[in-house]
Scaffold this motif. Structure first.
Motif, PDB file in Angstrom:
ATOM      1  N   SER A 195       2.205   2.414 -14.459  1.00  0.00           N
ATOM      2  CA  SER A 195       1.578   2.381 -13.321  1.00  0.00           C
ATOM      3  C   SER A 195       0.725   2.917 -12.344  1.00  0.00           C
ATOM      4  O   SER A 195      -0.019   1.911 -10.844  1.00  0.00           O
ATOM      5  N   CYS A 196      -0.108   4.029 -12.910  1.00  0.00           N
ATOM      6  CA  CYS A 196      -1.310   4.093 -12.176  1.00  0.00           C
ATOM      7  C   CYS A 196      -2.696   2.675 -12.790  1.00  0.00           C
ATOM      8  O   CYS A 196      -3.012   2.236 -11.547  1.00  0.00           O
ATOM      9  N   ARG A 241      -4.227  -2.786  -8.401  1.00  0.00           N
ATOM     10  CA  ARG A 241      -3.552  -3.851  -6.937  1.00  0.00           C
ATOM     11  C   ARG A 241      -4.555  -4.754  -5.757  1.00  0.00           C
ATOM     12  O   ARG A 241      -4.061  -6.062  -5.862  1.00  0.00           O
ATOM     13  N   TRP A 261      -1.874   0.765 -10.128  1.00  0.00           N
ATOM     14  CA  TRP A 261      -2.158   0.889  -8.598  1.00  0.00           C
ATOM     15  C   TRP A 261      -3.864   0.445  -7.929  1.00  0.00           C
ATOM     16  O   TRP A 261      -4.243   0.094  -6.446  1.00  0.00           O
ATOM     17  N   GLU A 305       0.880  -1.398   0.037  1.00  0.00           N
ATOM     18  CA  GLU A 305       0.086  -0.064  -0.110  1.00  0.00           C
ATOM     19  C   GLU A 305       0.600   1.185   0.283  1.00  0.00           C
ATOM     20  O   GLU A 305       0.360   2.191  -0.006  1.00  0.00           O
ATOM     21  N   ARG A 308       5.815   2.947  -4.555  1.00  0.00           N
ATOM     22  CA  ARG A 308       5.821   3.092  -5.704  1.00  0.00           C
ATOM     23  C   ARG A 308       6.302   4.550  -6.511  1.00  0.00           C
ATOM     24  O   ARG A 308       6.824   4.317  -7.652  1.00  0.00           O
ATOM     25  N   ILE A 320       2.941   4.535  -1.573  1.00  0.00           N
ATOM     26  CA  ILE A 320       2.653   5.328  -2.128  1.00  0.00           C
ATOM     27  C   ILE A 320       3.606   5.684  -2.472  1.00  0.00           C
ATOM     28  O   ILE A 320       3.935   5.919  -3.929  1.00  0.00           O
TER      29      ILE A 320
END
Length: 94
Positions: free
Chosen positions: A65-66, A72, A69, A26, A31, A28
């Motif tokens: 990547s978005c 996930r 996220w 989780e 990431r 951010i």
């Protein structure tokens, strides 16, 4: 004797289903740092090759990547089938 492999498979499946669900990552910040390292790697590759051919990969990696996220906590079965489909390598070769 033919029931032994079948029984082994059932036992394996039941053990696999009884495993706890893995926790999703989780962070951010983690990431974002990874995405920045990916962008640095893409730019470094272009600088080393003295080209700009790979710059299209920067927005695509950000989109990926978005997407990662947002998805996930989902299984993403359809995406995995699409990724493993036979036509996928043909798209990369062009």
């Amino acid at each position: 004797m033919t029931s032994t492999p079948h029984r082994w498979l059932e036992q394996f499946q039941s053990r696999l289903q009884s495993l706890p669900e893995p926790k999703t990552e989780e962070s951010i910040v983690f990431r974002i740092l990874v995405q920045l390292m990916v962008i640095v790697g893409i730019v470094a590759t272009d600088v080393a090759a003295q080209t700009t051919w790979s710059l299209w990969a920067i927005p695509l990696s950000i989109i990926g990547s978005c997407w990662s996220w947002r998805q996930r906590k989902k299984k993403n079965i359809a995406l995995k089938f699409c990724w493993r489909s036979p036509w996928w390598p043909c798209c990369l070769s062009s």
